[in-house]
Design a protein around this motif. Structure first.
Motif, mmCIF file in Angstrom:
data_model
loop_
_atom_site.group_PDB
_atom_site.id
_atom_site.type_symbol
_atom_site.label_atom_id
_atom_site.label_comp_id
_atom_site.label_asym_id
_atom_site.label_seq_id
_atom_site.Cartn_x
_atom_site.Cartn_y
_atom_site.Cartn_z
ATOM 1 N N UNK B 31 12.635 19.388 -10.468
ATOM 2 C CA UNK B 31 13.056 19.735 -11.835
ATOM 3 C C UNK B 31 13.485 18.470 -12.587
ATOM 4 N N UNK B 32 14.151 17.543 -11.891
ATOM 5 C CA UNK B 32 14.590 16.299 -12.541
ATOM 6 C C UNK B 32 13.384 15.448 -12.941
ATOM 7 N N UNK B 34 10.450 16.614 -13.706
ATOM 8 C CA UNK B 34 9.840 17.294 -14.849
ATOM 9 C C UNK B 34 10.648 17.009 -16.112
ATOM 10 N N UNK B 35 11.985 16.985 -15.965
ATOM 11 C CA UNK B 35 12.832 16.673 -17.127
ATOM 12 C C UNK B 35 12.521 15.276 -17.648
ATOM 13 N N UNK B 36 12.263 14.328 -16.721
ATOM 14 C CA UNK B 36 11.883 12.968 -17.124
ATOM 15 C C UNK B 36 10.565 12.963 -17.866
ATOM 16 N N UNK B 38 9.304 15.477 -19.619
ATOM 17 C CA UNK B 38 9.470 16.109 -20.934
ATOM 18 C C UNK B 38 10.199 15.173 -21.888
ATOM 19 N N UNK B 39 11.196 14.436 -21.352
ATOM 20 C CA UNK B 39 11.899 13.475 -22.213
ATOM 21 C C UNK B 39 10.920 12.419 -22.715
ATOM 22 N N UNK B 40 9.902 12.098 -21.897
ATOM 23 C CA UNK B 40 8.931 11.070 -22.276
ATOM 24 C C UNK B 40 7.629 11.672 -22.791
ATOM 25 N N UNK B 41 7.699 12.891 -23.331
ATOM 26 C CA UNK B 41 6.484 13.580 -23.772
ATOM 27 C C UNK B 41 5.784 12.837 -24.902
ATOM 28 N N UNK B 43 6.156 9.311 -25.351
ATOM 29 C CA UNK B 43 6.223 7.869 -25.110
ATOM 30 C C UNK B 43 4.826 7.320 -24.857
ATOM 31 N N UNK B 46 3.036 6.512 -21.166
ATOM 32 C CA UNK B 46 3.799 7.091 -20.053
ATOM 33 C C UNK B 46 2.882 8.034 -19.290
ATOM 34 N N UNK B 49 4.631 12.364 -14.021
ATOM 35 C CA UNK B 49 4.911 12.211 -12.595
ATOM 36 C C UNK B 49 5.235 13.554 -11.972
ATOM 37 N N UNK B 78 14.658 9.783 -6.147
ATOM 38 C CA UNK B 78 13.630 10.353 -7.014
ATOM 39 C C UNK B 78 12.397 9.458 -7.021
ATOM 40 N N UNK B 109 8.141 23.606 -14.430
ATOM 41 C CA UNK B 109 9.592 23.769 -14.416
ATOM 42 C C UNK B 109 9.969 25.192 -14.034
#
Lengths: 140, 137
Positions: B31-32, B34-36, B38-41, B43, B46, B49, B78, B109
């Protein structure tokens, strides 16, 4: 390494922060869509864009996001014929900002979508954390 | 030894709890990651991963670089688990070279969330079973 579930909060928070900065720039572009210069031949407002970059955040052990910089859009300015305008040149043309409302609206929608996706991740992480904490209650 | 045994060395409910606990941490790490993503959707360049699938074998260790010098940077957990997804494996590639698809990440997610819920439910069920086995009520 920090707990992955708390990492999600930091990552989604960084994502939301980046997207809200992007929204702020969109708002700035839209607000200045008609900001021409004040002296003859002066340049008007130039559209800005944000550049995101992925950064390895070693404190949380994952790729976070940050706004690297804002850049000026090099697209040429629009010319409008208005001899009465204070910024009109000798030929009566006024340079207007290179802001296209349609593009800004699309950018705004996309920023909104990404912001909500980050928000959703935060909600999911919160559910996962509370279900883990609820394990303590299972003995009752 | 508390309740049943598998091979005389480990007690089954404890083994299941340990397995469920590891699966829950795996789901949290996924989940972490995936959060990374989405935060870099948005960028540029990028690459999305994902982490290696869950391996129930507690002694399995993925092939990894070892730290042989004090100046070597240590990989975080991670980083050890997460690897870039193949280009053909993602739903779409943006013009900027970004390979994150928000829809795909949302589905992943959801899967990670369900995996975590399942592990937590297994843990609490086994805990309840053990309590009812040792209680006199």
């Amino acid at each position: 390494m920090s707990d992955p579930l708390t990492t999600i909060g930091a990552l989604a928070g960084a994502g939301m922060e980046a997207q809200s900065q992007r929204l702020r720039i969109v708002a700035q572009n839209m607000a200045n869509a008609r900001s021409a210069g004040a002296t003859p031949g002066a340049d008007p407002y130039q559209r800005r864009t944000v550049i995101f970059s992925a950064e390895m955040d070693r404190a949380i052990g994952s790729y976070s996001v940050d706004v690297k910089r804002t850049e000026l859009d090099p697209t040429p300015f629009r010319l409008e014929h208005d001899p009465s305008h204070p910024a009109a040149d000798a030929a009566g043309n006024v340079k207007m900002p290179n802001v296209n409302m349609l593009v800004e609206m699309a950018d705004m929608r996309e920023a909104n979508l990404s912001y909500e996706a980050n928000l959703q991740m935060m909600r999911r992480a919160r559910t996962m954390i509370s279900s883990t904490i609820d394990l303590l209650r299972s003995g009752q | 030894m508390i309740v049943g045994t598998v091979d005389g060395s480990s007690s089954a409910p404890l083994w299941v709890s340990e397995l469920a606990s590891r699966k829950a941490s795996w789901a949290a790490a996924r989940q972490a990651t995936i959060a990374g993503n989405i935060a870099n959707a948005d960028t540029p360049e990028y690459r999305a991963r994902d982490i290696a699938p869950f391996n129930p074998d507690p002694y399995a260790r993925p092939l990894q670089m070892s730290r042989t010098h004090a100046l070597h940077m240590e990989l975080t957990d991670l980083e050890r688990l997460a690897e870039a997804v193949d280009e053909t494996g993602t739903w779409d590639i943006a013009h900027s070279g970004n390979t994150v698809s928000i829809d795909e990440e949302m589905i992943k997610s959801g899967q990670a969330s369900r995996d975590h819920q399942m592990s937590v439910a297994v843990m609490s069920t086994f805990h309840r079973m053990m309590l009812s086995a040792v209680s006199f009520r």
